[in-house]
Design a protein around this motif. Structure first.
Motif, mmCIF file in Angstrom:
data_model
loop_
_atom_site.group_PDB
_atom_site.id
_atom_site.type_symbol
_atom_site.label_atom_id
_atom_site.label_comp_id
_atom_site.label_asym_id
_atom_site.label_seq_id
_atom_site.Cartn_x
_atom_site.Cartn_y
_atom_site.Cartn_z
ATOM 1 N N ASP A 1 0.345 -7.515 19.513
ATOM 2 C CA ASP A 1 1.326 -7.553 18.422
ATOM 3 C C ASP A 1 0.639 -7.870 17.095
ATOM 4 O O ASP A 1 0.983 -7.294 16.052
ATOM 5 C CB ASP A 1 2.403 -8.611 18.712
ATOM 6 N N VAL A 2 -0.359 -8.781 17.161
ATOM 7 C CA VAL A 2 -1.110 -9.127 15.951
ATOM 8 C C VAL A 2 -1.832 -7.905 15.419
ATOM 9 O O VAL A 2 -1.837 -7.623 14.203
ATOM 10 C CB VAL A 2 -2.121 -10.263 16.252
ATOM 11 N N GLN A 3 -2.467 -7.156 16.343
ATOM 12 C CA GLN A 3 -3.194 -5.956 15.921
ATOM 13 C C GLN A 3 -2.255 -4.941 15.272
ATOM 14 O O GLN A 3 -2.578 -4.341 14.243
ATOM 15 C CB GLN A 3 -3.896 -5.322 17.123
ATOM 16 N N GLN A 4 -1.077 -4.747 15.877
ATOM 17 C CA GLN A 4 -0.141 -3.766 15.341
ATOM 18 C C GLN A 4 0.341 -4.160 13.944
ATOM 19 O O GLN A 4 0.423 -3.319 13.038
ATOM 20 C CB GLN A 4 1.051 -3.620 16.295
ATOM 21 N N LYS A 5 0.639 -5.450 13.747
ATOM 22 C CA LYS A 5 1.063 -5.922 12.423
ATOM 23 C C LYS A 5 -0.065 -5.784 11.410
ATOM 24 O O LYS A 5 0.163 -5.434 10.255
ATOM 25 C CB LYS A 5 1.520 -7.378 12.517
ATOM 26 N N HIS A 6 -1.297 -6.065 11.881
ATOM 27 C CA HIS A 6 -2.461 -5.951 11.001
ATOM 28 C C HIS A 6 -2.652 -4.495 10.560
ATOM 29 O O HIS A 6 -2.904 -4.217 9.381
ATOM 30 C CB HIS A 6 -3.704 -6.457 11.746
ATOM 31 N N LYS A 7 -2.499 -3.563 11.491
ATOM 32 C CA LYS A 7 -2.630 -2.142 11.146
ATOM 33 C C LYS A 7 -1.562 -1.724 10.139
ATOM 34 O O LYS A 7 -1.844 -0.982 9.183
ATOM 35 C CB LYS A 7 -2.527 -1.282 12.404
ATOM 36 N N GLU A 8 -0.359 -2.203 10.336
ATOM 37 C CA GLU A 8 0.721 -1.837 9.428
ATOM 38 C C GLU A 8 0.464 -2.404 8.033
ATOM 39 O O GLU A 8 0.681 -1.722 7.018
ATOM 40 C CB GLU A 8 2.059 -2.353 9.980
ATOM 41 N N THR A 9 -0.041 -3.641 7.989
ATOM 42 C CA THR A 9 -0.373 -4.254 6.693
ATOM 43 C C THR A 9 -1.452 -3.450 5.982
ATOM 44 O O THR A 9 -1.366 -3.160 4.776
ATOM 45 C CB THR A 9 -0.844 -5.700 6.897
ATOM 46 N N LEU A 10 -2.511 -3.083 6.725
ATOM 47 C CA LEU A 10 -3.598 -2.305 6.124
ATOM 48 C C LEU A 10 -3.113 -0.930 5.674
ATOM 49 O O LEU A 10 -3.544 -0.421 4.631
ATOM 50 C CB LEU A 10 -4.753 -2.153 7.124
ATOM 51 N N ARG A 11 -2.238 -0.325 6.473
ATOM 52 C CA ARG A 11 -1.736 1.000 6.090
ATOM 53 C C ARG A 11 -1.020 0.936 4.749
ATOM 54 O O ARG A 11 -1.251 1.771 3.863
ATOM 55 C CB ARG A 11 -0.792 1.536 7.176
ATOM 56 N N VAL A 12 -0.175 -0.079 4.593
ATOM 57 C CA VAL A 12 0.554 -0.236 3.330
ATOM 58 C C VAL A 12 -0.403 -0.504 2.178
ATOM 59 O O VAL A 12 -0.250 0.033 1.071
ATOM 60 C CB VAL A 12 1.587 -1.382 3.465
ATOM 61 N N GLN A 13 -1.440 -1.321 2.435
ATOM 62 C CA GLN A 13 -2.386 -1.682 1.378
ATOM 63 C C GLN A 13 -3.269 -0.511 0.951
ATOM 64 O O GLN A 13 -3.718 -0.445 -0.195
ATOM 65 C CB GLN A 13 -3.279 -2.831 1.847
ATOM 66 N N THR A 14 -3.517 0.427 1.857
ATOM 67 C CA THR A 14 -4.515 1.470 1.569
ATOM 68 C C THR A 14 -3.938 2.871 1.399
ATOM 69 O O THR A 14 -4.675 3.794 1.056
ATOM 70 C CB THR A 14 -5.562 1.519 2.706
ATOM 71 N N GLU A 15 -2.643 3.063 1.600
ATOM 72 C CA GLU A 15 -2.110 4.430 1.565
ATOM 73 C C GLU A 15 -1.992 4.980 0.147
ATOM 74 O O GLU A 15 -1.830 6.182 -0.039
ATOM 75 C CB GLU A 15 -0.757 4.488 2.268
ATOM 76 N N THR A 16 -2.072 4.091 -0.856
ATOM 77 C CA THR A 16 -2.011 4.568 -2.243
ATOM 78 C C THR A 16 -3.330 4.297 -2.956
ATOM 79 O O THR A 16 -4.076 3.379 -2.598
ATOM 80 C CB THR A 16 -0.873 3.876 -3.010
ATOM 81 N N LEU A 17 -3.583 5.093 -3.979
ATOM 82 C CA LEU A 17 -4.825 4.990 -4.751
ATOM 83 C C LEU A 17 -4.471 4.702 -6.202
ATOM 84 O O LEU A 17 -3.694 5.432 -6.828
ATOM 85 C CB LEU A 17 -5.609 6.306 -4.645
ATOM 86 N N ARG A 18 -5.018 3.629 -6.757
ATOM 87 C CA ARG A 18 -4.766 3.254 -8.147
ATOM 88 C C ARG A 18 -5.894 3.822 -9.008
ATOM 89 O O ARG A 18 -7.078 3.568 -8.756
ATOM 90 C CB ARG A 18 -4.712 1.740 -8.289
ATOM 91 N N VAL A 19 -5.528 4.610 -10.019
ATOM 92 C CA VAL A 19 -6.513 5.262 -10.879
ATOM 93 C C VAL A 19 -6.308 4.807 -12.320
ATOM 94 O O VAL A 19 -5.194 4.910 -12.867
ATOM 95 C CB VAL A 19 -6.380 6.801 -10.795
ATOM 96 N N ASN A 20 -7.358 4.276 -12.938
ATOM 97 C CA ASN A 20 -7.281 3.864 -14.345
ATOM 98 C C ASN A 20 -7.243 5.091 -15.245
ATOM 99 O O ASN A 20 -7.942 6.089 -15.001
ATOM 100 C CB ASN A 20 -8.493 3.006 -14.706
ATOM 101 N N THR A 21 -6.423 5.024 -16.307
ATOM 102 C CA THR A 21 -6.319 6.144 -17.250
ATOM 103 C C THR A 21 -6.639 5.635 -18.660
ATOM 104 O O THR A 21 -6.789 4.434 -18.893
ATOM 105 C CB THR A 21 -4.895 6.736 -17.240
ATOM 106 N N ILE A 22 -6.722 6.561 -19.605
ATOM 107 C CA ILE A 22 -6.968 6.184 -21.005
ATOM 108 C C ILE A 22 -5.652 6.135 -21.790
ATOM 109 O O ILE A 22 -5.647 5.953 -23.004
ATOM 110 C CB ILE A 22 -7.932 7.180 -21.675
ATOM 111 N N LEU A 23 -4.536 6.327 -21.079
ATOM 112 C CA LEU A 23 -3.240 6.314 -21.745
ATOM 113 C C LEU A 23 -2.833 4.893 -22.111
ATOM 114 O O LEU A 23 -3.074 3.947 -21.366
ATOM 115 C CB LEU A 23 -2.167 6.937 -20.839
ATOM 116 N N ILE A 24 -2.212 4.731 -23.280
ATOM 117 C CA ILE A 24 -1.802 3.399 -23.735
ATOM 118 C C ILE A 24 -0.598 2.912 -22.950
ATOM 119 O O ILE A 24 -0.541 1.758 -22.524
ATOM 120 C CB ILE A 24 -1.481 3.427 -25.253
ATOM 121 N N LYS A 25 0.377 3.797 -22.730
ATOM 122 C CA LYS A 25 1.596 3.378 -22.064
ATOM 123 C C LYS A 25 1.432 3.285 -20.544
ATOM 124 O O LYS A 25 2.135 2.542 -19.884
ATOM 125 C CB LYS A 25 2.740 4.358 -22.391
ATOM 126 N N GLU A 26 0.527 4.063 -19.997
ATOM 127 C CA GLU A 26 0.365 4.097 -18.540
ATOM 128 C C GLU A 26 -1.124 3.967 -18.206
ATOM 129 O O GLU A 26 -1.820 4.947 -17.988
ATOM 130 C CB GLU A 26 0.929 5.417 -17.983
#
Length: 738
Positions: free
Chosen positions: A153-178
Motif C-alpha cells: 500500500d505504501v508503494q502504491q501511494k508513493h507511485k501515485e504521489t510521484l505520478r502527480v509530482q512528475t506528470e507536468t513540466l514547468r517551463v520558464n518564459t520571458i513573458l511578464i504576465k506568465e
C-alpha cells in the motif's frame, strides 16, 4: 533442453590473460542456454555494435552454411540503402530463428571481428570480466523482488504521489504576465541521446557547443564507431553502471548545462511511477541538490543520515557517501553556487556522524555483513577527505581483515587512502577478495606498511606478483608474512620475486602454495634462497607442479641457506629421485631445516633409505610429513631403524595413508616407544588390524612424551577400538583418536 529453461548447474567460466584464445575457448565450450542468455541480454547493444561490420559477419555465416545466399542479399541490400541499423537487426533476428548452432557461430565470429569494431570489443571485454558466473553477474539487481505485503500500500501511494509530482513540466518564459507555463510532460518531452563514456568528455562537450546544428552529422560520421546509445531503461543495467558492489548499481550522466538532464530524470521517475520501466525497483526517490539545502540543519541532517544508514540493503549508500563528501570544504565549495553556503554546524554534525559510524564498526568486522559495513564507513572517510578525522578514528588500528569481500578498484583506492593514514597497521587480510591487477595497483603505495599481508585465494596473477615484488623491494618495507596461495602466478613472475627476496630484509614467511610456478620458477627462487641476505624462514611451495627437475637447485639452496627452517613441498611430483637429491642437502650439518612437508609426492620405499639417513644425521629436523605416499611396510621398517637413533630429534611424524599393514607395526612401535621427543604421530588411513593393537598399546603407554596419536581409517574391530580408546585416560593431555 528448451532454450529458455535454466540448467541445474551454472556453467563455470574462467577468463585469463589472452583475450582472443580465451574467448574462443569460452564460446566453444559454452552450453546452448548460456549463449541464448548472452544473446538475449546484449541484443540491443549488439545491434549497434555490429552495424559497421554486418556484411562481413553475414559472409562468415554463409561460409559456415548458416545463412543462405538470399538471406545474405537481404542484409546487404539494407546496408547499400544506408539502413545499417535495420541490417544488423535483421541479421540478429535470422540468427535467433536458426537456433543454437548459428548463435554459437555468430559469437565465435564476433571474436574474430572485435578488433575492428570497438563497440563489439567492449561487449566481449565485459563478458570476459564477468568471470565464473556470467548469467548471475549480468542480472545483478534485475531479479523481480517481491515487496513485503505491509509495504504494498505504501508503494502504491508513493507511485501515485510521484505520478502527480512528475506528470507536468514547468517551463520558464520571458513573458511578464506568465513567467512559468505548465505542460503535460509526455507532450513536451524530447528524448536525449545518452551515449557511453567517450574518449575525452571535455573535448566532446566543447565540440557539441561549437558545432550546433552540425552536431547530428558530426556524430554520425565521427562517433558512431566509438559510442553506444543507451536507453533510459538501460542506465542501471550492470553493463553501464558502476556495479560489483552489494551497495547496488550507480550511473552518472554528464552533459552541457541546459541540455535536459533534470527533465530526463523527471521522465525516468514518471515512467517508473506509471509502471513502464524498472519494475524490479521497489521504490524510487529523486533528490535535487537545491532541495537538500532546505532541510533544517543541523538537527534534521543527523536524523536523515541515521534513517538512511538504518536501511540494511544499502539502497542509500551512494547518498550517504555524497553527504559525507559535503563535509569536505574542497568538495562542497563548487556546489555552493547551486546550494548556497553550508552551515558550519551542519558540517560538524556530518563529521560527528562519520566518526561515530567508523568507531562503532571497527570492532564489529568478523562477519561478512560487518566487513561490508566497515568498508562503507571507509568510503565515508574517503569522501570527507578529512585526514585528521581519519587519523583519530583508524590511526591506531592494528588489524584489518576484509577477507571474502569482492573489492573493486575503487574500494582498493579507498583502502589505500585510509591505511595510508594509519601508522600502526600490522595485519591486513585481503584473501578471497578478487583483487586483480588494477586494484593491486591502487593498493601499491601502502602494502609495504603491513607486517602480515594476506592476498591468498584469487587471481592476483603474474602482474600482481610483480607489483607486490616492488613493494617488497621498498627499503621501508615492513612485511614479515606474505600469503599468496592460489593466485595463479607462473614462472614469468619468479625473477621479480627472486629479486625481492634477495634484497628484502623483513620478509620471513612466504606462502606460494597452490600456484603454477613449476620447476623453472622454483629454480629462479632457489638462486635468491642461496643469497646470504635472504631472511626467509618459512616457505610454502605446495601444489606448484614441481618435479625432480628442480630438486638439485632446491638442494643447493638448502645446503647454503642459514635462515630457512620450514619448507612445504607437499602436493608435488618430486618422486623418489627428487627426494634423494634433497636428502643429500638435508644431511649437510649446515642445513637448518626443522620442518619438512613431503606429503603427496609419489614417493615409494625406494627413497626410504635416503630419508632414514636424514633422520639419523640431521640434528634440527623435528617435523616430517610423509603422508599420502606409498612407502609401504618395507619403507617404514627402514625409517624405524633411523628413528631408534638417539640423535633423531623428531617431534611430529606424519605417516597417514602410506600403505602400512600389521607387518611393520612391531618395528615402528619398538622404535618410537622410547623416543622421548615424539609428541604427535599420524598413522590414519592405513591397514592396521587388531593384530597391531598390542604393539600400538605399548607405544602409547611407554612413549611418555606422546600427546596425540591419530589412528582413524584403519581396520580395527569394535573390540580393537575399545582396547585403544581408553588409553587417552592413562595420562593428562593425551589424545588417542581411533
Amino acid at each position: 533442453m528448451a532454450e529458455g529453461s535454466d540448467p541445474t548447474s551454472s556453467t563455470r567460466v574462467k577468463m585469463d590473460a589472452d583475450p582472443d584464445s580465451t574467448l574462443t575457448e569460452f564460446f566453444t565450450n559454452c552450453d546452448d542456454y548460456l549463449l541464448f542468455q548472452l544473446t538475449k541480454f546484449y541484443r540491443d547493444r549488439l545491434e549497434q555494435a555490429i552495424e559497421e561490420g554486418v556484411e562481413g559477419l553475414a559472409l562468415m555465416l554463409i561460409g559456415e552454411d548458416h545463412f543462405s545466399g538470399q538471406e545474405y542479399q537481404k542484409v546487404s541490400e539494407l546496408v547499400q540503402n544506408g539502413n545499417r541499423a535495420g541490417s544488423s537487426k535483421l541479421l540478429l533476428n535470422l540468427v535467433m530463428e536458426k537456433g543454437p548452432r548459428a548463435r554459437r557461430m555468430m559469437w565465435e565470429s564476433f571474436v574474430k571481428m572485435h578488433h575492428s569494431l570497438r563497440k563489439l570489443g567492449s561487449i566481449l571485454r565485459e563478458i570476459q570480466e564477468l568471470g565464473s558466473d556470467p548469467i548471475n553477474d549480468m542480472k545483478v539487481g534485475e531479479e523481480l523482488s517481491e515487496i513485503p505485503s505491509h509495504l504494498k500500500d505504501v508503494q502504491q501511494k508513493h507511485k501515485e504521489t510521484l505520478r502527480v509530482q512528475t506528470e507536468t513540466l514547468r517551463v520558464n518564459t520571458i513573458l511578464i504576465k506568465e513567467k512559468v507555463k505548465i505542460f503535460q510532460l509526455v507532450d513536451r518531452y524530447a528524448e536525449l541521446t545518452v551515449i557511453s563514456t567517450v574518449r575525452d568528455l571535455t573535448l566532446v562537450e566543447h565540440e557539441l557547443l561549437a558545432r550546433g546544428r552540425d552536431h547530428e552529422e558530426w556524430r554520425e560520421k565521427d562517433l558512431r564507431k566509438e559510442l553506444e546509445k543507451i536507453r533510459t531503461d538501460q542506465l542501471f543495467q550492470s553493463s553501464f553502471s558502476q556495479r560489483k558492489s552489494k551497495s547496488g548499481n550507480s550511473a552518472a550522466v554528464s552533459g552541457v548545462p541546459g541540455i535536459g538532464k533534470t527533465t530526463m530524470v523527471q521522465k525516468i521517475v514518471y515512467d517508473w511511477a506509471t509502471g513502464k520501466i524498472y519494475p524490479h525497483f521497489q521504490f524510487v526517490f529523486s533528490f535535487k541538490f537545491r532541495d537538500l539545502n532546505t532541510i533544517n540543519y543541523p538537527g534534521q541532517i543527523g536524523k536523515l543520515l541515521s534513517e538512511a544508514h538504518s536501511k540494511e540493503d544499502g539502497r542509500f549508500e551512494i547518498f550517504l557517501r555524497f553527504v559525507a563528501g559535503l563535509s569536505s570544504p574542497q568538495s562542497a565549495r563548487p556546489l555552493e553556487m547551486f546550494l548556497g553556503p553550508f552551515l558550519h554546524q551542519t558540517t560538524c554534525r556530518v563529521i560527528d556522524w562519520v566518526k561515530e559510524k567508523v568507531e562503532g564498526q571497527i570492532g564489529d568486522s568478523q562477519t561478512e555483513t560487518g566487513k561490508r559495513k566497515l568498508l562503507n564507513t571507509f568510503h565515508y572517510l574517503f569522501e570527507s577527505q578529512n585526514k585528521a578525522l581519519a587519523r583519530n578514528t583508524v590511526g591506531s588500528m592494528e588489524t584489518l581483515s576484509l577477507s571474502g569481500l569482492r573489492l573493486t578498484p575503487i574500494d582498493c583506492a579507498v583502502l589505500s587512502h585510509v591505511i595510508g593514514l594509519c601508522d600502526t597497521i600490522k595485519h591486513l587480510g585481503l584473501g578471497q577478495c578478487n583483487i586483480q591487477c588494477e586494484g593491486l595497483q591502487r593498493l601499491g603505495p601502502i602494502l609495504h606498511k603491513c607486517q602480515e599481508l594476506s592476498l591468498g585465494g584469487k587471481e592476483v596473477g603474474d602482474s600482481g606478483v610483480k607489483r607486490l615484488s616492488a613493494a617488497l623491494r621498498n627499503p621501508e618495507c615492513k612485511i614479515q608474512k606474505l600469503d599468496l596461495r592460489g593466485n595463479n602466478p607462473t614462472d614469468s613472475c619468479a625473477e621479480d620475486l627472486a629479486s625481492a627476496l634477495s634484497t628484502n630484509r623483513s620478509l620471513i614467511d612466504l606462502d606460494l602454495g597452490s600456484n603454477n610456478l613449476g620447476d623453472s620458477g622454483v629454480k629462479l627462487l632457489s638462486v635468491a634462497l642461496r643469497n646470504p641476505d635472504c631472511k626467509i624462514q618459512e616457505l610454502g611451495l605446495q601444489g606448484n607442479n614441481l618435479t625432480d627437475s628442480c630438486a638439485e637447485d632446491l638442494a643447493s639452496a638448502l645446503s647454503t641457506n642459514r635462515s630457512l627452517i620450514d619448507l612445504n613441498l607437499g602436493y608435488n611430483k618430486l618422486g623418489d629421485s627428487g627426494v634423494k637429491l634433497l636428502s643429500v642437502a638435508l644431511r649437510n650439518p649446515d642445513c637448518k631445516i626443522q620442518k619438512l612437508h613431503l606429503f603427496h609426492n609419489a614417493l615409494t620405499d625406494s627413497c626410504a633409505k635416503d630419508l632414514a639417513s636424514v633422520l639419523s644425521t640431521n640434528r634440527s629436523l623435528i617435523y616430517l610429513n610423509l603422508g599420502y605416499n606409498k612407502l609401504g611396510d618395507s619403507g617404514v621398517k627402514l625409517l624405524s631403524v633411523a628413528l631408534r637413533n638417539p640423535e633423531c630429534k623428531i617431534q611430529e611424524l606424519g605417516l597417514d595413508n602410506t600403505a602400512l599393514t600389521d607387518s611393520c607395526a612391531e618395528d615402528l612401535a619398538s622404535a618410537l616407544s622410547t623416543k622421548q621427543t615424539l609428541r604427535i604421530l599420524n598413522l590414519g588411513l592405513n591397514s592396521f588390524t587388531d593384530q597391531s593393537v598390542p604393539a600400538l598399546r605399548r607405544l602409547i603407554l611407554t612413549c611418555s612424551s606422546l600427546e596425540e596419536i591419530e589412528l582413524r581409517g584403519n581396520q580395527f574391530s569394535p573390540n580393537g577400538e575399545r582396547q585403544l580408546e581408553p588409553l587417552q585416560e592413562s595420562r593428562p593431555g593425551l589424545s588417542v583418536t581411533v
